[in-house]
Design a protein around this motif. Sequence first.
Motif, PDB file in Angstrom:
ATOM      1  N   PHE A 198       0.951  -1.397   0.465  1.00 35.84           N
ATOM      2  CA  PHE A 198       0.176   0.188  -0.336  1.00 35.84           C
ATOM      3  C   PHE A 198       0.343   1.273  -0.566  1.00 35.84           C
ATOM      4  O   PHE A 198       0.682   1.728  -0.599  1.00 35.84           O
ATOM      5  CB  PHE A 198      -1.368   0.132   1.578  1.00 35.84           C
ATOM      6  CG  PHE A 198      -1.480   1.207   1.643  1.00 35.84           C
ATOM      7  CD1 PHE A 198      -0.906   2.340   2.220  1.00 35.84           C
ATOM      8  CD2 PHE A 198      -2.750   1.309   1.224  1.00 35.84           C
ATOM      9  CE1 PHE A 198      -2.047   3.632   2.243  1.00 35.84           C
ATOM     10  CE2 PHE A 198      -3.683   2.341   1.287  1.00 35.84           C
ATOM     11  CZ  PHE A 198      -2.774   3.598   1.226  1.00 35.84           C
ATOM     12  N   GLU A 235       4.098   1.363  -0.488  1.00 34.10           N
ATOM     13  CA  GLU A 235       4.786   1.621  -1.914  1.00 34.10           C
ATOM     14  C   GLU A 235       3.867   1.987  -3.069  1.00 34.10           C
ATOM     15  O   GLU A 235       4.365   3.729  -3.980  1.00 34.10           O
ATOM     16  CB  GLU A 235       4.661   0.264  -2.759  1.00 34.10           C
ATOM     17  CG  GLU A 235       5.941   0.314  -4.297  1.00 34.10           C
ATOM     18  CD  GLU A 235       5.977  -1.172  -4.359  1.00 34.10           C
ATOM     19  OE1 GLU A 235       6.447  -2.275  -3.635  1.00 34.10           O
ATOM     20  OE2 GLU A 235       6.049  -1.348  -5.706  1.00 34.10           O
ATOM     21  N   LEU A 236       2.708   1.796  -3.316  1.00 35.98           N
ATOM     22  CA  LEU A 236       1.369   2.800  -4.472  1.00 35.98           C
ATOM     23  C   LEU A 236       1.447   3.924  -3.776  1.00 35.98           C
ATOM     24  O   LEU A 236       0.996   4.720  -5.503  1.00 35.98           O
ATOM     25  CB  LEU A 236       0.495   1.688  -4.822  1.00 35.98           C
ATOM     26  CG  LEU A 236       0.362   0.681  -5.337  1.00 35.98           C
ATOM     27  CD1 LEU A 236      -0.978  -0.298  -5.110  1.00 35.98           C
ATOM     28  CD2 LEU A 236       1.100   0.623  -6.699  1.00 35.98           C
ATOM     29  N   ASN A 237       1.218   4.155  -2.788  1.00 30.69           N
ATOM     30  CA  ASN A 237       0.973   5.341  -1.530  1.00 30.69           C
ATOM     31  C   ASN A 237       1.629   6.771  -2.628  1.00 30.69           C
ATOM     32  O   ASN A 237       1.570   7.630  -2.933  1.00 30.69           O
ATOM     33  CB  ASN A 237       0.829   5.326  -0.640  1.00 30.69           C
ATOM     34  CG  ASN A 237      -0.124   7.189  -0.311  1.00 30.69           C
ATOM     35  OD1 ASN A 237      -0.301   6.488   0.661  1.00 30.69           O
ATOM     36  ND2 ASN A 237      -0.850   7.296  -1.318  1.00 30.69           N
ATOM     37  N   THR A 238       2.848   6.489  -1.833  1.00 34.57           N
ATOM     38  CA  THR A 238       4.137   7.110  -1.616  1.00 34.57           C
ATOM     39  C   THR A 238       5.615   6.547  -1.953  1.00 34.57           C
ATOM     40  O   THR A 238       6.720   7.310  -1.690  1.00 34.57           O
ATOM     41  CB  THR A 238       4.265   7.571  -0.541  1.00 34.57           C
ATOM     42  OG1 THR A 238       3.872   6.930   0.997  1.00 34.57           O
ATOM     43  CG2 THR A 238       3.175   8.906  -0.439  1.00 34.57           C
ATOM     44  N   ILE A 239       5.499   5.672  -2.708  1.00 36.56           N
ATOM     45  CA  ILE A 239       6.905   5.303  -2.969  1.00 36.56           C
ATOM     46  C   ILE A 239       7.894   5.153  -1.632  1.00 36.56           C
ATOM     47  O   ILE A 239       9.418   5.362  -1.717  1.00 36.56           O
ATOM     48  CB  ILE A 239       7.566   5.727  -3.811  1.00 36.56           C
ATOM     49  CG1 ILE A 239       6.702   5.056  -5.465  1.00 36.56           C
ATOM     50  CG2 ILE A 239       9.170   4.455  -4.983  1.00 36.56           C
ATOM     51  CD1 ILE A 239       7.010   5.561  -6.695  1.00 36.56           C
ATOM     52  N   GLY A 240       7.755   4.229  -0.238  1.00 34.87           N
ATOM     53  CA  GLY A 240       8.163   4.109   0.970  1.00 34.87           C
ATOM     54  C   GLY A 240       8.236   5.647   1.918  1.00 34.87           C
ATOM     55  O   GLY A 240       6.752   6.025   1.596  1.00 34.87           O
ATOM     56  N   THR A 292       4.435  13.652  -1.576  1.00 38.21           N
ATOM     57  CA  THR A 292       5.335  12.900  -0.494  1.00 38.21           C
ATOM     58  C   THR A 292       5.403  11.771  -1.728  1.00 38.21           C
ATOM     59  O   THR A 292       5.619  10.991  -1.856  1.00 38.21           O
ATOM     60  CB  THR A 292       4.570  11.723   0.697  1.00 38.21           C
ATOM     61  OG1 THR A 292       4.361  12.894   1.668  1.00 38.21           O
ATOM     62  CG2 THR A 292       6.220  11.315   1.386  1.00 38.21           C
ATOM     63  N   LEU A 308      -2.228  11.039  -6.817  1.00 36.12           N
ATOM     64  CA  LEU A 308      -3.378  10.513  -6.515  1.00 36.12           C
ATOM     65  C   LEU A 308      -4.349  11.462  -6.256  1.00 36.12           C
ATOM     66  O   LEU A 308      -5.552  10.977  -5.585  1.00 36.12           O
ATOM     67  CB  LEU A 308      -2.854   9.289  -4.820  1.00 36.12           C
ATOM     68  CG  LEU A 308      -1.970   7.903  -5.715  1.00 36.12           C
ATOM     69  CD1 LEU A 308      -1.521   7.645  -4.910  1.00 36.12           C
ATOM     70  CD2 LEU A 308      -3.762   7.411  -5.934  1.00 36.12           C
ATOM     71  N   ARG A 319      11.903  11.461  -0.809  1.00 34.76           N
ATOM     72  CA  ARG A 319      10.328  11.419  -0.825  1.00 34.76           C
ATOM     73  C   ARG A 319       9.287  13.277  -0.851  1.00 34.76           C
ATOM     74  O   ARG A 319       8.707  12.895   0.023  1.00 34.76           O
ATOM     75  CB  ARG A 319       9.381  10.939   0.258  1.00 34.76           C
ATOM     76  CG  ARG A 319      10.005   9.211   0.543  1.00 34.76           C
ATOM     77  CD  ARG A 319      10.626   8.899  -1.097  1.00 34.76           C
ATOM     78  NE  ARG A 319       9.299   8.626  -1.851  1.00 34.76           N
ATOM     79  CZ  ARG A 319       9.273   9.199  -3.168  1.00 34.76           C
ATOM     80  NH1 ARG A 319      10.787   9.205  -3.227  1.00 34.76           N
ATOM     81  NH2 ARG A 319       7.706   9.025  -3.426  1.00 34.76           N
TER      82      ARG A 319
END
Lengths: 445, 445
Positions: free
Chosen positions: A300, A302-307, B158, B165, B282
């Motif tokens: 999740f 990863e998809l949201n903020t790549i870490g 981030t 998104l 990020r």
Amino acid sequence: MAKLPTMFSLRHFLVLSLALNVSLLLRLMMHQGAQKAHKERTNSVTEEHHNIHKSRMVISSSSSSSSTSSFANSTSTTGGYNRVINLDHGDPTAYERFWRQTGDKSTITIQGWQSMSYFSDVTNICWFLEAEFGREVVRLHNVVGNAVTEGRHIVVGTGSSQLFLAALYALSPTDSPEPISVVCATPYYSSYPSMTDHLKSGLYKWGGDAESYEKEGPYIELVTSPNNPDGHVRRSKVNRSQGFLVHDLAYYWPQYTPISAPADHDLTLFTVSKSTGHAGMRIGWALVKDQEVAKKMTKFIELNTIGVSKDSQLRAAKVLRAVSDSWELGNSKESESFFKFSHKLMANRWKQLRLVVESSELFSLPKFSPAFCTFFNQVLEPQPAFVWLKCEGNVEDCESFLRGHNILTRSGTHFGVSPKYVRISMLDTDENFNQFLDRLSAIMS
Amino acid sequence: MAKLPTMFSLRHFLVLSLALNVSLLLRLMMHQGAQKAHKERTNSVTEEHHNIHKSRMVISSSSSSSSTSSFANSTSTTGGYNRVINLDHGDPTAYERFWRQTGDKSTITIQGWQSMSYFSDVTNICWFLEAEFGREVVRLHNVVGNAVTEGRHIVVGTGSSQLFLAALYALSPTDSPEPISVVCATPYYSSYPSMTDHLKSGLYKWGGDAESYEKEGPYIELVTSPNNPDGHVRRSKVNRSQGFLVHDLAYYWPQYTPISAPADHDLTLFTVSKSTGHAGMRIGWALVKDQEVAKKMTKFIELNTIGVSKDSQLRAAKVLRAVSDSWELGNSKESESFFKFSHKLMANRWKQLRLVVESSELFSLPKFSPAFCTFFNQVLEPQPAFVWLKCEGNVEDCESFLRGHNILTRSGTHFGVSPKYVRISMLDTDENFNQFLDRLSAIMS
């Protein structure tokens, strides 16, 4: 006494010595110039922060009936009774005083070439978790004794908010025709419903109060303990099979509540914001038993903020280390431990608040039972981060009533209960807290 | 010549001068001592990072057919032809060499008490945007001339992933019975479909290839230019009314492509990861024309992560400032500007790659047209961050073919096109890139 050198040699020595003087002076000036430039850079960051603080001192004219607009109105102004005191949020500025006195122990320096990669440790399930941060998390939990870390995967998040969403994603069945219900006993954290429903996800959906939840099938129950807003210790309510529990233990630290035993749940959330006060860092962590759940939470994020920001993780590691060190190296006149400072701070504030409110017919405060704290090794009172204040008598809408006296609070309606209740932050600056007490006294007199 | 002072005065002068020498020497030693202590603190953070790098050198045994598991397999091992060279991701480690030589100019120090609050500037729509970072963004765009910032709201995120998104959330109609379609012309960025659909949102849904999109009503089109994966300059394809455009300009920087004009769109995304190489930070930013869209994007980030790491924003400000300074203060032997370094790096790599591949019947590379770059003031070739390599002849599955030779790439199928294509990173370390060229040569011979 030895014979003095001849006039010719003395002159030479003097010239040499003067030349050396000039050379040393120049070098010294160079060093001081470099230091000054460094200070100016630091000061420009410092100055920036002062300016930000100043910009927070703005008249907030609109009311904040929803938690949404309230984030934009988190400021107070100077000016006596007209001064708006905003205690709607849990901005933990009370802790700044402690961190100012720790000096270098909590300072971090990051070079331009450091932490550039996306990756931290790719052999770890949570491939963006900085190992140093993971170690300090484990150490702190061992020092405090507030959570079992053995056999747990650590998943780091951009605040525990992101981990909450990651948990919903990880626990939701993938192929269900219906979204899974997400429930929590009232009064629940005001952001849970909007965080759950804002994307109208097909995977999960807010299901309201856990106490009255009766739908068949799988569900996710959120257990916040100590609870936000009312500070009470909580257990799960639904207690059926097919239930997934998410334990949000943001406030399970010694300054807020007696530590009864190390928390031993399947999925537990913590946040730096409420443990050390570093809300701007945006760092939280989850202790996860199930490997597959940890993988999905990682996915999740990863998809949201790549870490998650490495800079923040490294800084959080430094700060957590300072907290553990301050406890393990013992208390002294020079350096009080973090938990001693923060416990004393909360104890004083609750004592003053109770003194002001106790004989009032206008307001009432929650009652808490003392309990043994394994960390401080004595029986202690809970001292929550928020006061769950009730307006008694004829006052039906406590938030409006207090807003009329220029105190901004968060209405009980946001927490799923009666508007006779409001949540008020106990974590704001000394100045705001004292003004709040004065204002309450003025209202009652 | 003036009469020399008497022997008595000369002696006094000499003694005074020697005393001054001693005093200056002592002061100089103190300064150097303080500098050394500072360096030691820095080195302990440095050592931590070396340990993390070592932990990356792990044998990656499983293949990465999906972009999901591929993130966990981003390492290479030592060992000749058996060495797995992982160029599946765009980890921008090529830039580390530049940042190592900038020294203090890009170093940041953050005290324990700084940036603790949730809030940055509550008078700003994006209340968690650090003003210093916002200023450096504007300055950098002015220096490079790659985006109009006048009349734009800056929303920090981030990474640009979160902003993508946030844009979907902000642009989706709130009360539509159907989710709005999100489209992009193939080959599109491999993460777009999963990022859009992983929560099965009722607000938006992946609608596939923009070229063949014919559904009536509102839609959101993503325009990535230069494109990821193939490096070509792009425009919108659907071009109907009721369309919302999101321009992802992650690679619109002089080292990758000629700067034709300042980008002037409604919603434009940038990321530090691909401009300066600081992926672990990020940090991304959006330039947003419409105030209501900026508010909704801010709201999304509030619900997702209650803002964005301040530590990362402050560090990003430092790094962006160093980039702008390095250009405006001119190039010299001691300090090459960032864009000169990075352009040269990409130019060399593409030149070497074309030399290796040009006479090959096995592989082909995209062709690009040179164009005038307003930044470098000359006609230049595009030099994208990824090479969009095609396997010619009988090879139908290029990713499998190269994996058989221990080169990990990302298959064209992830980008919505034929498996004869693969995307290969041009941003990895010098070591990995050179090994990649050797391996290609070996395959072809």
